[in-house]
Design an enzyme around this catalytic site. Structure first.
Site, PDB file in Angstrom:
ATOM      1  N   LYS A 139     -28.279  -3.765 -40.321  1.00 47.11           N
ATOM      2  CA  LYS A 139     -29.600  -3.909 -40.959  1.00 47.11           C
ATOM      3  C   LYS A 139     -29.721  -5.282 -41.617  1.00 47.11           C
ATOM      4  O   LYS A 139     -30.755  -5.949 -41.509  1.00 47.11           O
ATOM      5  CB  LYS A 139     -29.790  -2.840 -42.044  1.00 47.11           C
ATOM      6  CG  LYS A 139     -29.988  -1.437 -41.519  1.00 47.11           C
ATOM      7  CD  LYS A 139     -30.266  -0.483 -42.693  1.00 47.11           C
ATOM      8  CE  LYS A 139     -30.182   0.963 -42.265  1.00 47.11           C
ATOM      9  NZ  LYS A 139     -30.267   1.906 -43.381  1.00 47.11           N
TER      10      LYS A 139
ATOM     11  N   LYS B 146     -36.636   8.851 -46.945  1.00 46.87           N
ATOM     12  CA  LYS B 146     -35.966   9.160 -48.211  1.00 46.87           C
ATOM     13  C   LYS B 146     -36.039   7.954 -49.150  1.00 46.87           C
ATOM     14  O   LYS B 146     -36.402   8.066 -50.306  1.00 46.87           O
ATOM     15  CB  LYS B 146     -34.513   9.546 -47.936  1.00 46.87           C
ATOM     16  CG  LYS B 146     -33.717   9.870 -49.173  1.00 46.87           C
ATOM     17  CD  LYS B 146     -32.311  10.330 -48.840  1.00 46.87           C
ATOM     18  CE  LYS B 146     -31.480  10.403 -50.096  1.00 46.87           C
ATOM     19  NZ  LYS B 146     -30.087  10.769 -49.854  1.00 46.87           N
TER      20      LYS B 146
ATOM     21  N   HIS C 224     -25.975  19.639 -13.055  1.00 50.22           N
ATOM     22  CA  HIS C 224     -26.310  18.882 -11.846  1.00 50.22           C
ATOM     23  C   HIS C 224     -26.140  17.385 -12.076  1.00 50.22           C
ATOM     24  O   HIS C 224     -26.705  16.578 -11.335  1.00 50.22           O
ATOM     25  CB  HIS C 224     -27.744  19.212 -11.416  1.00 50.22           C
ATOM     26  CG  HIS C 224     -27.876  20.656 -11.003  1.00 50.22           C
ATOM     27  ND1 HIS C 224     -27.616  21.090  -9.731  1.00 50.22           N
ATOM     28  CD2 HIS C 224     -28.157  21.768 -11.727  1.00 50.22           C
ATOM     29  CE1 HIS C 224     -27.766  22.407  -9.670  1.00 50.22           C
ATOM     30  NE2 HIS C 224     -28.097  22.845 -10.883  1.00 50.22           N
TER      31      HIS C 224
ATOM     32  N   GLU D 108     -22.710  10.436 -38.089  1.00 51.81           N
ATOM     33  CA  GLU D 108     -22.976   9.653 -39.295  1.00 51.81           C
ATOM     34  C   GLU D 108     -22.158  10.221 -40.466  1.00 51.81           C
ATOM     35  O   GLU D 108     -21.845   9.519 -41.412  1.00 51.81           O
ATOM     36  CB  GLU D 108     -24.482   9.650 -39.625  1.00 51.81           C
ATOM     37  CG  GLU D 108     -24.898   8.427 -40.425  1.00 51.81           C
ATOM     38  CD  GLU D 108     -26.399   8.308 -40.635  1.00 51.81           C
ATOM     39  OE1 GLU D 108     -26.966   9.128 -41.373  1.00 51.81           O
ATOM     40  OE2 GLU D 108     -27.005   7.377 -40.070  1.00 51.81           O
TER      41      GLU D 108
ATOM     42  N   GLU E 259     -38.115   0.165 -39.898  1.00 54.05           N
ATOM     43  CA  GLU E 259     -38.807   0.737 -38.735  1.00 54.05           C
ATOM     44  C   GLU E 259     -39.973   1.620 -39.195  1.00 54.05           C
ATOM     45  O   GLU E 259     -41.086   1.543 -38.683  1.00 54.05           O
ATOM     46  CB  GLU E 259     -37.833   1.589 -37.902  1.00 54.05           C
ATOM     47  CG  GLU E 259     -36.700   0.826 -37.244  1.00 54.05           C
ATOM     48  CD  GLU E 259     -35.476   0.679 -38.134  1.00 54.05           C
ATOM     49  OE1 GLU E 259     -35.616   0.769 -39.387  1.00 54.05           O
ATOM     50  OE2 GLU E 259     -34.378   0.471 -37.603  1.00 54.05           O
TER      51      GLU E 259
ATOM     52  N   GLY F  93     -29.881  12.349 -45.941  1.00 57.25           N
ATOM     53  CA  GLY F  93     -30.922  12.229 -44.915  1.00 57.25           C
ATOM     54  C   GLY F  93     -30.695  13.183 -43.746  1.00 57.25           C
ATOM     55  O   GLY F  93     -31.622  13.853 -43.280  1.00 57.25           O
ATOM     56  N   ARG F  94     -29.457  13.259 -43.277  1.00 57.99           N
ATOM     57  CA  ARG F  94     -29.177  14.099 -42.091  1.00 57.99           C
ATOM     58  C   ARG F  94     -29.066  15.573 -42.444  1.00 57.99           C
ATOM     59  O   ARG F  94     -28.793  16.395 -41.574  1.00 57.99           O
ATOM     60  CB  ARG F  94     -27.927  13.584 -41.376  1.00 57.99           C
ATOM     61  CG  ARG F  94     -26.700  13.413 -42.263  1.00 57.99           C
ATOM     62  CD  ARG F  94     -25.633  12.574 -41.568  1.00 57.99           C
ATOM     63  NE  ARG F  94     -24.512  12.268 -42.455  1.00 57.99           N
ATOM     64  CZ  ARG F  94     -24.452  11.234 -43.280  1.00 57.99           C
ATOM     65  NH1 ARG F  94     -25.463  10.392 -43.347  1.00 57.99           N
ATOM     66  NH2 ARG F  94     -23.389  11.021 -44.026  1.00 57.99           N
TER      67      ARG F  94
HETATM   68  O1  F6P Z   1     -29.738   3.881 -41.343  1.00 59.09           O
HETATM   69  C1  F6P Z   1     -29.313   5.192 -41.433  1.00 59.09           C
HETATM   70  C2  F6P Z   1     -30.202   5.992 -42.334  1.00 59.09           C
HETATM   71  O2  F6P Z   1     -30.042   5.586 -43.644  1.00 59.09           O
HETATM   72  C3  F6P Z   1     -29.938   7.480 -42.173  1.00 59.09           C
HETATM   73  O3  F6P Z   1     -28.885   7.911 -42.943  1.00 59.09           O
HETATM   74  C4  F6P Z   1     -31.265   8.052 -42.551  1.00 59.09           C
HETATM   75  O4  F6P Z   1     -31.415   9.377 -42.121  1.00 59.09           O
HETATM   76  C5  F6P Z   1     -32.195   7.090 -41.871  1.00 59.09           C
HETATM   77  O5  F6P Z   1     -31.572   5.836 -41.992  1.00 59.09           O
HETATM   78  C6  F6P Z   1     -33.595   7.025 -42.416  1.00 59.09           C
HETATM   79  O6  F6P Z   1     -33.595   6.722 -43.765  1.00 59.09           O
HETATM   80  P1  F6P Z   1     -34.883   6.947 -44.663  1.00 59.09           P
HETATM   81  O7  F6P Z   1     -35.202   8.381 -44.652  1.00 59.09           O
HETATM   82  O8  F6P Z   1     -34.525   6.435 -46.023  1.00 59.09           O
HETATM   83  O9  F6P Z   1     -36.006   6.142 -44.054  1.00 59.09           O
END
Ligand code: F6P
Length: 548
Positions: free
Chosen positions: A512, A206, A384, A353, A212, A267-268
C-alpha cells in the site's frame, strides 16, 4: 527450537505423520468396521466425516494432546472473554459478541459491549425494513431497487459470499451489486445498468481510509450528484458502515446515515457486524438474526464440546497434521452447491490473512510451516478442471468437500447427480485404483500384451488422498452462520497451536505504501523515486502509456 517444536506431542506428530504417509486407507476401512462412525460427528446441523484422512486413533489422540499442550482451551476462554489476544494491536477479538444473545454480558475494558451491538443491529433492521418495504424514498420519491456495496477485503467478501449463498432467501425486488476493485471497469459496468433515482450505495470500510473503496465511493457520489442534479440527493442514496465516524463525515455522508462497529471486530470477521448490512437488507432482519444464531450455536459448540468432539478443533488439527507432518502447502475448499461459489474466496482471506505469518507471538521466527494456501471453486467444475492433479498429481492436497442435502430449487434429478459426484470423488480419492484393478479393467476391454502393459502405469490411482466430508442438512441462514463460524474457529485453533497472532495483517501494508509513491510518479514525470532497475523501467513504461 521454538516452544512448539520442543513439545513431545510435536515430535510424536512428526513421527506418526511419517508413518501414516504410507497408510492404506482401503485396508484401514476393511479391517476396522467402526472407522467411519468413530471419525464422524454432527453438530449445529453439520455432519463431518473425517474418516477418509491419513489418521488413526493414536494420531488423533496425539493431536488432541498437542492442542491441550499449546493452550487451545485457555486461549479459547481468553478470546471469548474479551482479553486483548490481538497483542500486536492491543485489541480484543470479539466477533462472537456480535452474535451473542441480547442478554449476554461481554466486557471490553470493563464495558459490556452487547447493548451497543444490539443497538446497531436494531438501527440496521429498522433501516432495512424501510428500504425493503419501499418506505425509504430516493431523491425523487421512488423506492430503492438496487443496492451497491462499495468495499474491499472483509468489507466485501463476507457480504458478497453470504448474499450469493442465501439468494433463495433474498428479496426479489432488490438487486445486489458489489464493487470492490479500483479497476474502474467494475464500477462503470455496474453504474451503466442502474437508475440513480432507485439506487442505494453502501460505502463499507472499517478504517474509511482504504484507497480502492474511497476512490470508488467518490466516483459513485459524483455520478449520483451529476445524474440527479443535486448534492442533497446524497443523503437519500448513500449510507456508510465504518468504525471511523470522523472520516465518514469528512467524506460527506451524514453520520445519521452511518452504521458503526468497533476495533475489536477484525475486517475478515466482520460480516456479523454492520458490514453485514447488505446481507440484512437482502434477506431481511429475521433471516439475518437466524444467520447470527447459527454462528452463535457454533460458538457454543466450540466452547463446550470436548476437543475430541469439537468440529473446529478437529478440522484445525487435521490441517496441522498435513501441513506440518506431511508437507502439504495448500488446502482446497470444494463446495458443491452453486450458491456457495464465493466461499473459497471468502475463506482465502479468513485463513490466509489470519495465519499467513512467520513470526510467533513470542517474537521468534516460526521453524515450521503455518497457514496454507487456500483455494477452490465449486467442486463439480473442479472435477472437470484441476481434479486430475488431485487424483494423480505429485502434490498432497487435503480437501474439504462441502454440500447441502436439501436443494429445493434444484430438481431431484439434478440433486441426485450432484450428490453422487460429491460422494464419488471422496471415495475415488481415498480408494484409488490399484494395478490389479487396472489390469482387469483393460483385459475386460480386450487389451493384452505390450498395449496393456504400456497403459497400466498411467491408469493407476494411488488413492489415500485425504478429504473431509461436510454435509449440511440444508443451506439456509442458520447453517451458513454455523459453517462460517466453524472455519473462523478452525483458523483460531491453528493460530494458537502455531503460536502466531491470527488477528493482525501487517503484511498488507508495504504494498500500500509503495503504491502511493508509485502513483505520484506515474502522475508526475519529473518525480522519480528510489527503485530497483526493474521497477524503475516498468514505471517509465507504464507512465508513457498513461500520459502519452
Ligand atoms: O488491506 C487489507 C485490509 O486491511 C483487510 O484486512 C480489510 O478487510 C480490507 O483491507 C478492507 O479494509 P477496510 O474495511 O478498512 O476498508
Amino acid at each position: 527450537m521454538t516452544a512448539l517444536t520442543a513439545l513431545p506431542a510435536w515430535q510424536t506428530l512428526l513421527e506418526q505423520a511419517s508413518q501414516l504417509k504410507q497408510i492404506d486407507l482401503r485396508a484401514a476401512f476393511a479391517s476396522d468396521p467402526g472407522r467411519a462412525e468413530r471419525f464422524s460427528l454432527k453438530a449445529c446441523g453439520i455432519l463431518l466425516d473425517y474418516s477418509k484422512n491419513r489418521i488413526d486413533d493414536a494420531a488423533m489422540a496425539n493431536l488432541f494432546a498437542l492442542a491441550r499442550a499449546t493452550g487451545v482451551e485457555s486461549k479459547r476462554s481468553e478470546q471469548f472473554a474479551g482479553t486483548a489476544i490481538n497483542r500486536t494491536e492491543g485489541r480484543a477479538v470479539l466477533h462472537s459478541a456480535l452474535r451473542a444473545p441480547a442478554s449476554s454480558v461481554i466486557e471490553v475494558d470493563g464495558v459490556n459491549v452487547v447493548p451497543e451491538v444490539q443497538a446497531v443491529l436494531a438501527r440496521m433492521s429498522a433501516f432495512a425494513d424501510k428500504v425493503r418495504s419501499g418506505a425509504w424514498l430516493g431523491h425523487d420519491g421512488r423506492a430503492i431497487t438496487d443496492i451497491v456495496n462499495i468495499g474491499i477485503g472483509g468489507s466485501d467478501l463476507g457480504p458478497f459470499m453470504a448474499c450469493e449463498a442465501l439468494k433463495d432467501f433474498g428479496a426479489a425486488a432488490l438487486n445486489m451489486h458489489f464493487v470492490s476493485t479500483v479497476d474502474g471497469w467494475q464500477l462503470a459496468s455496474v453504474l451503466e445498468r442502474l437508475d440513480p433515482a432507485t439506487t442505494l450505495f453502501i460505502v463499507a470500510s472499517k478504517t474509511f481510509t482504504t484507497q480502492e473503496t474511497l476512490t470508488n465511493a467518490r466516483a459513485a457520489r459524483a455520478w449520483l450528484v451529476d445524474k440527479l442534479g443535486s448534492e442533497a440527493a446524497v443523503a437519500k442514496h448513500f449510507v456508510a458502515v465504518s468504525t471511523n465516524a470522523e472520516a465518514v463525515s469528512a467524506f460527506g455522508i451524514d453520520t445519521a446515515n452511518m452504521f458503526g462497529f468497533w476495533n475489536w471486530v477484525g475486517g475478515r470477521y466482520s460480516l456479523w457486524s454492520a458490514i453485514g448490512l447488505p446481507i440484512l437488507l437482502y434477506i431481511g432482519p429475521d433471516h439475518f438474526r437466524t444467520l447470527l444464531a447459527g454462528a452463535h450455536a457454533m460458538d457454543q459448540h466450540f466452547q463446550q464440546a470436548p476437543l475430541e468432539q469439537n468440529l473446529p478443533v478437529i478440522l484445525a488439527l487435521l490441517g496441522i497434521f498435513y501441513i506440518n507432518g506431511m508437507g502439504a502447502s495448500t488446502q482446497l475448499i470444494s463446495p458443491y452447491n452453486q450458491p456457495l461459489h464465493r466461499l473459497p474466496a471468502y475463506l482465502q482471506q479468513l485463513d490466509m490473512e489470519s495465519n499467513g505469518k512467520s513470526v510467533r507471538l513470542d517474537g521468534a521466527r516460526a521453524d515450521y510451516h503455518t497457514g496454507p494456501v487456500i483455494w477452490g471453486e465449486p467442486g463439480i467444475n473442479g472435477q472437470h478442471a484441476y481434479y486430475q492433479l488431485l487424483h494423480q498429481g505429485t502434490e498432497l492436497v487435503p480437501i474439504d468437500f462441502i454440500a447441502a442435502l436439501a436443494n429445493p430449487k434444484s430438481s431431484a434429478e439434478h440433486n441426485t447427480i450432484l450428490l453422487a459426484n460429491f460422494l464419488a470423488q471422496t471415495e475415488a480419492l481415498m480408494r484409488g485404483k490399484n494395478e490389479a484393478e487396472v489390469r482387469a479393467e483393460l483385459s475386460a476391454q480386450g487389451l493384452s500384451g505390450p498395449a496393456l502393459e504400456a497403459l497400466v502405469p498411467h491408469k493407476v490411482f494411488d488413492g489415500n488422498r485425504p478429504t473431509n466430508t461436510l454435509l449440511l442438512d440444508q443451506l439456509d441462514p442458520a447453517s451458513l452462520g454455523s459453517l462460517i463460524a466453524l472455519y473462523e474457529h478452525k483458523v483460531f485453533v491453528q493460530g494458537v497451536v502455531w503460536g502466531i497472532n491470527s488477528y493482525d495483517q501487517w503484511g498488507v501494508e508495504l504494498g500500500k505504501q509503495l503504491a502511493k509513491t508509485i502513483e505520484a510518479e506515474l502522475r508526475d514525470a519529473d518525480r522519480s523515486g528510489e527503485h530497483d532497475a526493474s521497477t524503475q523501467a516498468l514505471i517509465a513504461y507504464v507512465r508513457k502509456a498513461l500520459n502519452g
